[in-house]
Design a protein around this motif. Structure first.
Motif, PDB file in Angstrom:
ATOM      1  N   ALA A   1     -35.033  77.052 -25.436  1.00  0.00           N
ATOM      2  CA  ALA A   1     -34.929  75.624 -25.788  1.00  0.00           C
ATOM      3  C   ALA A   1     -33.478  75.214 -26.036  1.00  0.00           C
ATOM      4  O   ALA A   1     -33.016  74.182 -25.528  1.00  0.00           O
ATOM      5  N   THR A   2     -32.769  76.026 -26.793  1.00  0.00           N
ATOM      6  CA  THR A   2     -31.398  75.639 -27.170  1.00  0.00           C
ATOM      7  C   THR A   2     -30.409  75.841 -26.025  1.00  0.00           C
ATOM      8  O   THR A   2     -29.470  75.057 -25.867  1.00  0.00           O
ATOM      9  N   ASN A   3     -30.609  76.896 -25.247  1.00  0.00           N
ATOM     10  CA  ASN A   3     -29.600  77.240 -24.238  1.00  0.00           C
ATOM     11  C   ASN A   3     -29.920  76.688 -22.852  1.00  0.00           C
ATOM     12  O   ASN A   3     -29.007  76.556 -22.046  1.00  0.00           O
TER      13      ASN A   3
ATOM     14  N   VAL B   1     -29.981  71.753 -21.568  1.00  0.00           N
ATOM     15  CA  VAL B   1     -29.170  71.349 -20.407  1.00  0.00           C
ATOM     16  C   VAL B   1     -29.923  70.263 -19.630  1.00  0.00           C
ATOM     17  O   VAL B   1     -29.332  69.269 -19.192  1.00  0.00           O
ATOM     18  N   PHE B   2     -31.236  70.452 -19.507  1.00  0.00           N
ATOM     19  CA  PHE B   2     -32.054  69.387 -18.900  1.00  0.00           C
ATOM     20  C   PHE B   2     -31.974  68.121 -19.761  1.00  0.00           C
ATOM     21  O   PHE B   2     -31.690  67.029 -19.261  1.00  0.00           O
ATOM     22  N   ASN B   3     -32.229  68.277 -21.044  1.00  0.00           N
ATOM     23  CA  ASN B   3     -32.303  67.107 -21.937  1.00  0.00           C
ATOM     24  C   ASN B   3     -31.028  66.270 -21.891  1.00  0.00           C
ATOM     25  O   ASN B   3     -31.087  65.040 -21.780  1.00  0.00           O
TER      26      ASN B   3
ATOM     27  N   HIS C   1     -30.190  62.553 -19.387  1.00  0.00           N
ATOM     28  CA  HIS C   1     -29.884  61.254 -19.994  1.00  0.00           C
ATOM     29  C   HIS C   1     -28.542  60.671 -19.546  1.00  0.00           C
ATOM     30  O   HIS C   1     -28.268  59.517 -19.840  1.00  0.00           O
ATOM     31  N   VAL C   2     -27.709  61.453 -18.888  1.00  0.00           N
ATOM     32  CA  VAL C   2     -26.418  60.882 -18.447  1.00  0.00           C
ATOM     33  C   VAL C   2     -26.299  60.764 -16.938  1.00  0.00           C
ATOM     34  O   VAL C   2     -25.440  60.027 -16.439  1.00  0.00           O
ATOM     35  N   ILE C   3     -27.150  61.472 -16.200  1.00  0.00           N
ATOM     36  CA  ILE C   3     -26.896  61.622 -14.756  1.00  0.00           C
ATOM     37  C   ILE C   3     -27.027  60.291 -13.984  1.00  0.00           C
ATOM     38  O   ILE C   3     -26.218  60.015 -13.091  1.00  0.00           O
ATOM     39  N   ASN C   4     -28.038  59.491 -14.316  1.00  0.00           N
ATOM     40  CA  ASN C   4     -28.214  58.263 -13.532  1.00  0.00           C
ATOM     41  C   ASN C   4     -27.030  57.316 -13.687  1.00  0.00           C
ATOM     42  O   ASN C   4     -26.581  56.707 -12.712  1.00  0.00           O
TER      43      ASN C   4
ATOM     44  N   ALA D   1     -28.694  82.606 -16.977  1.00  0.00           N
ATOM     45  CA  ALA D   1     -28.848  82.724 -15.525  1.00  0.00           C
ATOM     46  C   ALA D   1     -29.498  81.458 -14.975  1.00  0.00           C
ATOM     47  O   ALA D   1     -29.168  81.000 -13.878  1.00  0.00           O
ATOM     48  N   GLY D   2     -30.421  80.889 -15.744  1.00  0.00           N
ATOM     49  CA  GLY D   2     -31.083  79.651 -15.318  1.00  0.00           C
ATOM     50  C   GLY D   2     -30.094  78.528 -15.089  1.00  0.00           C
ATOM     51  O   GLY D   2     -30.273  77.684 -14.201  1.00  0.00           O
ATOM     52  N   MET D   3     -29.035  78.521 -15.858  1.00  0.00           N
ATOM     53  CA  MET D   3     -28.006  77.483 -15.688  1.00  0.00           C
ATOM     54  C   MET D   3     -27.401  77.507 -14.294  1.00  0.00           C
ATOM     55  O   MET D   3     -27.002  76.479 -13.763  1.00  0.00           O
ATOM     56  N   HIS D   4     -27.287  78.707 -13.726  1.00  0.00           N
ATOM     57  CA  HIS D   4     -26.655  78.794 -12.400  1.00  0.00           C
ATOM     58  C   HIS D   4     -27.509  78.090 -11.348  1.00  0.00           C
ATOM     59  O   HIS D   4     -26.997  77.353 -10.519  1.00  0.00           O
TER      60      HIS D   4
END
Ligand code: CAA
Length: 248
Positions: free
Chosen positions: A112-114, A118-120, A124-127, A160-163
């Motif tokens: 959740a934290t790591n 990153v999704f959360n 909220h900023v990408i659009n 690793a998920g971040m990659h």
């Protein structure tokens, strides 16, 4: 450059060792820096300390594991300061324990934290970044997401998920002028690394060809480089910064 025309950068988990160094470096390099925090008392002490050192940094509360909390924080920042140009997904924790003893709570907390964070934050900023045709997403991963580490099945999985996230999002937003990159620090002299038992840590440092821990300012320098407007053509990349501990 006046405050209004500065690029706005949001650093999550800003009050930790790496986050603090990033905020200072970004501020020195001319960004309007916004520090995200969760613990108000720690944040107040942190802000007073770095203010006294001459760094003027805005602070906003938000729980990165909570999608709605992040949404409210980002809406507030955008209303009070302006649109976020650069997001540094830096917040992270460890719950080191060998997998055969790892609890569901150890797993969930780290994912959740790591990773979910990153999704959360990015969602909220990408659009807004795509609409404005400019943005930088910088994800702080780890050497242990590249190579694994005894006692870190949760942490390595999240890092690793971040990659995968970085590579896919980089493709999706490239044509909108938004870049997405990952930095993978090795063992840096932070409280997180100093919390590893001394004997274990010494053994890890002995495997680093440079024979030392990295400095937080060395990672911060790379963050500020990627946040600059000169890196338009760098996207979907991973930057290792580990003193040679893992080369490939
Ligand atoms: N490789 C192989 N075996 C190992 C090992 C390793 N790295 N570390 C421990 N073991 C073995 C021991 O030799 C011992 O074996 P025996 O039972 O056969 O004697 C056994 O594992 C001990 O197991 P325990 O579950 O009892 O382990 P422990 O409680 O002593 O310690 C641990 C487990 C807390 C995970 C400890 O190994 C540790 O701290 N490891 C380092 C974790 C680490 O590097 N964390 C990084 C934090 S900083 C960070 O994450 C930032 C970043 O991005 C780099």
């Amino acid at each position: 450059m006046d405050k209004q025309s500065k690029r706005i950068v949001l650093v999550t988990g800003a009050t930790g060792g790496l986050g603090t160094a990033m905020c200072k470096e970004l501020y020195t390099d001319g960004f309007h820096v916004i520090a995200n925090y969760r613990n108000k008392q720690k944040a107040d002490e942190w802000q007073a300390k770095i203010n006294a050192e001459g760094f003027v940094i805005d602070m906003y509360e938000g729980d990165v594991t909570d999608y709605d909390s992040v949404g409210a924080m980002i809406a507030k920042i955008e209303a009070e300061v302006g649109p976020i140009d650069t997001l540094v997904n830096n917040a992270g924790i460890t719950r080191d324990i060998r997998f055969s003893k790892m609890s569901k709570e150890d797993w969930d907390a780290v994912i959740a934290t790591n990773l979910t964070s990153v999704f959360n934050c990015t969602r909220h900023v990408i659009n807004g970044m795509m609409e404005r045709k400019y943005g930088r997403i910088i994800n702080i991963s780890s050497v242990n997401g590249q190579r694994g580490q005894f006692g870190q099945a949760n942490y390595s999985a999240a890092k690793a998920g971040m990659h995968g996230f970085t590579k896919t999002l980089a493709m999706e937003v490239a044509k909108y002028g938004v870049t997405v990159n990952t930095i993978s620090p090795g063992y840096i002299g932070t409280d997180m690394v100093m919390a590893v038992a001394e004997k274990v840590r010494e053994q890890i440092v002995s495997q680093i060809p440079m024979g030392r821990l990295g400095g937080t300012e060395e990672v911060a320098h790379l963050v500020s480089f990627l946040a600059s407007e000169k890196t338009n053509f760098i996207t979907g990349a991973n930057y290792s910064i580990n003193g040679g501990q893992h080369v490939y």
